[in-house]
Each structure stands twice: as C-alpha cells, then as structure tokens.
Scaffold this active site. Sequence first.
Site, PDB file in Angstrom:
ATOM      1  N   CYS A   1      49.974  56.635  13.466  1.00  0.00           N
ATOM      2  CA  CYS A   1      49.337  57.950  13.630  1.00  0.00           C
ATOM      3  C   CYS A   1      50.013  59.053  12.814  1.00  0.00           C
ATOM      4  CB  CYS A   1      49.300  58.341  15.111  1.00  0.00           C
ATOM      5  SG  CYS A   1      50.924  58.721  15.811  1.00  0.00           S
TER       6      CYS A   1
ATOM      7  N   GLU B   1      37.916   1.421  26.561  1.00  0.00           N
ATOM      8  CA  GLU B   1      37.829   0.722  27.851  1.00  0.00           C
ATOM      9  C   GLU B   1      38.218   1.663  28.992  1.00  0.00           C
ATOM     10  OE1 GLU B   1      38.915  -3.901  27.075  1.00  0.00           O
ATOM     11  OE2 GLU B   1      40.408  -2.443  26.392  1.00  0.00           O
ATOM     12  N   PHE B   2      39.243   2.486  28.748  1.00  0.00           N
ATOM     13  CA  PHE B   2      39.654   3.470  29.757  1.00  0.00           C
ATOM     14  C   PHE B   2      38.513   4.450  30.032  1.00  0.00           C
ATOM     15  CE2 PHE B   2      41.443   7.451  31.215  1.00  0.00           C
ATOM     16  CZ  PHE B   2      42.406   7.060  32.137  1.00  0.00           C
TER      17      PHE B   2
ATOM     18  N   LYS C   1      68.200  19.455  28.896  1.00  0.00           N
ATOM     19  CA  LYS C   1      67.565  20.676  29.420  1.00  0.00           C
ATOM     20  C   LYS C   1      66.290  20.903  28.617  1.00  0.00           C
ATOM     21  CE  LYS C   1      68.396  25.511  30.586  1.00  0.00           C
ATOM     22  NZ  LYS C   1      67.152  26.015  29.960  1.00  0.00           N
TER      23      LYS C   1
ATOM     24  N   CYS D   1      57.505  56.896  18.878  1.00  0.00           N
ATOM     25  CA  CYS D   1      56.421  57.798  18.503  1.00  0.00           C
ATOM     26  C   CYS D   1      56.072  58.602  19.754  1.00  0.00           C
ATOM     27  CB  CYS D   1      55.206  57.009  18.026  1.00  0.00           C
ATOM     28  SG  CYS D   1      53.728  58.048  17.852  1.00  0.00           S
TER      29      CYS D   1
ATOM     30  N   CYS E   1      48.039  57.882  19.886  1.00  0.00           N
ATOM     31  CA  CYS E   1      48.490  56.833  18.964  1.00  0.00           C
ATOM     32  C   CYS E   1      47.818  55.524  19.375  1.00  0.00           C
ATOM     33  CB  CYS E   1      50.013  56.708  19.020  1.00  0.00           C
ATOM     34  SG  CYS E   1      50.677  55.487  17.875  1.00  0.00           S
TER      35      CYS E   1
ATOM     36  N   GLU F   1      59.897  19.846  34.690  1.00  0.00           N
ATOM     37  CA  GLU F   1      59.527  20.776  33.628  1.00  0.00           C
ATOM     38  C   GLU F   1      58.195  20.360  33.025  1.00  0.00           C
ATOM     39  OE1 GLU F   1      61.605  24.183  31.753  1.00  0.00           O
ATOM     40  OE2 GLU F   1      61.868  22.997  33.567  1.00  0.00           O
TER      41      GLU F   1
ATOM     42  N   GLU G   1      71.998  15.657  31.850  1.00  0.00           N
ATOM     43  CA  GLU G   1      70.575  15.496  31.543  1.00  0.00           C
ATOM     44  C   GLU G   1      70.182  16.471  30.435  1.00  0.00           C
ATOM     45  OE1 GLU G   1      68.553  16.518  35.138  1.00  0.00           O
ATOM     46  OE2 GLU G   1      69.991  15.441  36.391  1.00  0.00           O
TER      47      GLU G   1
END
EC number: 6.5.1.2
Length: 665
Positions: A406, A33-34, A112, A421, A427, A170, A110
């Site tokens: 290498c 329906e949506f 995090k 290296c 390389c 967030e 709260e």
Amino acid sequence: MTVKEKIEQLRLQLHQHNYNYYVLNAPEISDKEFDDLMRELQDLEQEHPEYKDENSPTMRVGSDINKNFTQVAHKYPMLSLSNTYSENEVTDFYDRVRKALNEDFEICCEMKYDGTSISLTYENGKLIRAVTRGDGEKGDDVTDNVKTIRSIPLVLHGDNYPEVFEIRGEILMPWEVFEALNREKEAREEPLFANPRNAASGTLKLQNSAIVASRKLDAYLYYLLGDNLPTDGHYENLQEAAKWGFKISPLMRKCQTLQEVFDFINYWDVERKNLNVATDGIVLKVNSLKQQRNLGFTAKSPRWAIAYKFQAERALTRLNMVTYQVGRTGAVTPVANLDPVQLSGTVVKRASLHNADIIEGLDLHIGDMVYVEKGGEIIPKITGVDTSVRFMIGEKVKFITHCPECGSKLIRYEGEAAHYCPNETACPPQIKGKIEHFISRKAMNIDGLGPETVDMFYRLGLIHDTADLYRLTTDDIRGLDRMGDKSAENIIKGIMQSKEVPFERVIFALGIRFVGETVAKKIAKSFKDIEELENADLETLINIDEIGEKIARSILNYFANESNRKLVDRLKTAGLQLYRPEEDLSGHTDKLAGQSIVISGVFTHHSRDEYKDLIEKHGGKNVGSISSKTSFILAGDNMGPAKLEKASKLGIKIMNEEEFLKLIS
C-alpha cells in the site's frame, strides 16, 4: 452359505489382504483381485443394510459428508517430550534415570517420525475412536478419517489383546505421496504444503474423508497404554501389538549401555535420508513400564523419555532476490528467493530472512552463495554466506522503508525486531489476513470459506472487513467463479452458523495482537460481555491469570482505535456471541475466593482443564508452580515427586479429587 456369512467372509479376507499389503508389504493378490472383492462386499452391504458394520473394510473409502469434529478428553494425557540437540544432554538424561532408579534399566531407542500424533482406542478388538493430540488434555475425534488409513487395523488379529486399550502413534505422509500432492497443487496454482508433517496434519483435519482416503496416509504406532498389557516391557508390548495387526517400526533397539544409545543415534543420523518418510530425531524411553511409573512425570513431559533432535541439514545455493510479505498484523517479512536446492527431502526455492537485523548481520548481497538450513521450521532460513566465492559483488540487500502493498511508511516499535505497516484498515494483505484468521477453524470456523474465496470476495468489493461477511446473501455470490448454487448456499449457511460460536472464540477471532486461544479463554471468563472488556483498564487486565502488561496494552490499544470499536459494534449487531451465556454465569460461588491452587497429576472424574474451570468458577486462581503463597494442591495420580517434595517442605496441603469436589459442592 448365507448372505451374512458371505459378508463376514469377505470382510475377513479384505482385512487380511489390507494387512498383507500395507503393514507386511507382502501382497498375496493383485490390485484388481482386491478391488473385485471390495466391490462384491460393497454390493452385498448395499443390498443388505441390516448387516452394516462400522469396522467393515468398505468404511475405509471415506465419505463426502462434511461435519465438524467433536472434542474428546484423553483418558491418559498426551504429553510432549523434552527435546535435546546435544549428546551431553542425552548423557545427563541417562545419568538422571540411573540415579533415580538405582537399579539396572534398558533404554528403547526409536525413530522420531515427523508427522501428526494420534491416539487410537480399541474395545474387544475393534477400533472405536481416534483422537488427535490437541492440547494434550483433549483432542479432535477424527475416527472417520483415520478409518481411511489402510495401515491402521479396524479389527485386530488373534484374541490375546486386552479388552480395552489405547495405542498411540504418528500419522505420516510418505515422501512420494507428498511430492505428488504438491505437484497437483502447483498445477492448480494452489499454495504448496511446506513439509509432509503439515500435509499429514492438514489432511487428517479435512472434513471430507473421501479426500483423506485419496491422500494415502500411513501410520506407525509406538506406545501402548491400558490395564492388563502383555508384559512389563515397552519394546516387548510393541512386538505383541505387531502380531495384532499394527504397523510397528522395525527401526527400534533395546540398549543396555549409553554407548549403544549413541551408536543408534549416529547410525540413523546418516541413514535416515534413505527412509521413505520424514524423521527428525530419535526417541529414548526407559523400557520397563514399572520403572516408567516410578520415574513419573513433570507438568509437561515424562521423566522416563526424551527426544534427541537431529541437527538441521544445510545446503549451499544462490540468492537471486529478496521480496517482502505483509501479514495480517502488518508485520513485514523479507523472503529470500533462491536457486532451487534439495534439502531435507524437498526442493527449497525460498527462505525466511525474518527481519532487518538478520539481513544486516548477514551482510547479504544479491548473487551471494548462501547457506540454507531446514530444521523444525516450516520455512527454511539462511544462516550464513560463503564470502570466499563472492567475486562479483552484487547490490547490497537493504530493508525496504515503505509497505510493498500500500506504500505506507513502515514503523518499528521499540524493543521489536519486525517492521510494521501501520495502515491496518486499508492495506489489502492485512485486511484479507484478518478475514482469513476470523473464518479459521479455531476462530469462527466458517465452512466453505478459504483464502482463495476471501481473495475473490475482496477483489470484487463484496467484503472490506469481517463484519461485511454477515451482509452477504446467496444472490451476491451465486454465479461467481466456481460458485454454484450449492456452494453459495453452504457458505451463507456457514456464516449464519458462526453466530453460535462462543464468546471466547469470537475474542480470538478479532485478531487482537498477542491474544491467542488461551488468552482469549481467560478474557472470556473474566468479563461478562464485550462492553466490559472494551472499558477495562490496565490494572484490571493485568490481574487476569497469564495476562501481562504487554498483552494488556495490546488489548487497550485495540479498543482505543475507533475503527475497531465500530467493527465490534457491527459484529454485535450481526448477532455474534459477544457475551457469556446465562448458564455460564450461573453457579458461580466464592468458595475458593483468594486461594491459589496448583493442579498436578492425572485425574479420573474431570480433565485438568475442567478442574481449572471449576476453580475459576468458584473464585479461585490457577497457578502453575508451588510457592509459599499456594493454598493447596489438587493432586491426581502420578503427581511428580519434585512437586510432592516441595509441597511437603512448605507444608502445603494436598487434596485429592473427592475432597476437592466435596469442598465446592
């Protein structure tokens, strides 16, 4: 009912159903329906473009238009929080607040959430802008991508919200979505996301909002800013924001005592494992906005808030073998390959061993049962060995002596833990790593190119270094694996457009060791072109703000290498911006010559970075802390009381924005 009225009716219906489903988790209609309502609205809007609305529910589906993000200055800086891992430090924070306020206060606790920060601006009840945290002063405008997140309202409910306000929160990727996404990437043999935070951040920065829409990001909002807020209480304001349509975490508590704070922390340290999104701690905030203002800020964080980080989880599993990776700088990193084990909501198969000293200190043997931890690190790490179950001693792990790619003999610089290296020009991982860094978004930002494409071009002999990119033609790459005409044209177009990238980002793109974005900016402001930089001596480099001897010697070593100088010459011939434009050089004065200036507070006319630029443009020097050598302080609102007290004690002048702008005009 007119067409316009029908469109408005459908928009209101869909906004409400979005809210019911994604925020209240209480859908009133079926998905079909949506979808039918959405399709009807899309058809009407397509037939009647004159009624287009940027905040229509149809804008959530995303677009495949590829565009660069613009940077936007934050009206209120997005500062980071001070972190703590111990209850003693939480007690210290509580005592500091009590002493500073000398009156009753409440602490709002709260969760995090472990995602990527976002700041949303609303005007007259409509979302007009969404900006990432960035560097705290300015961030990327990701409005189009954020509009695809169903739990973020495009149009608010009711009418009792401020005319203009910001709300911060967030952006998250739920565990279920994260795991499904990684299964898809694994099936395509693509690199996996390390954790939901990286997945959410990476998704939000995609330049194809249709893909963003498909990733099913979520959002919790946690902080309201602006004039004429409903109440003086942070907690109470968030409850009002929930009525406007925002998804506010129900996992909050107003605490009257320190013991109540610890009760909340200890409860969620256990129960967080049952949540459907990643969390990594508890945020403590003084609840009263008036008291928040009285407490003020340090240069980096508010004095009225702190983040308590949970201790890293750990698990026991078996070490099967150790492999070695070579990075773009030549650093060789040992990686432990493990029996799969569940840790912090993800299956861990590999863990970093960092360097030879770590391996030696752990006394590792193949087949050992090892403890693996995963805290804030992207890659888990081995922190110990359970020797009580070491019945059959396997081969002792010894760090390799030669490059696994290498064959070059590894070297270890004095004072450094890593092995390197030295074969930086031949390389393969170093070459490809340098090219990948060069094309990255914060460097040359070449659209269409990624690690897989770079690897293919390198294997086919089309590129051997960064300058080779500018010799590529459409004919060179058209017809390669998954490379149609349009893809080939887009890559060449992206390469050509990168020639407009400014001097500071080209310096960063060169990949000089220890030269990050900030240092590259300092260098670009100190030299008119690459020739001046190439010929600079140690003293000249050290005198640049924030460049010490370590960075200066790294720059000297880079340009002492004939191969690097030839590469830079080829990039210059290709047309890259290896100089400062004339408009940058114009307008410079010596009005602030010899003066050391501290910037503090929140500003109205310019951002902190812009004021730093103005100081340097007029011959002054930016310094981070107040001393007897400080010439004056450029102060905005909410200047920290500690700085104010120190300036007063030392007799240092405090200058406001208007006075400063008049001084340099």
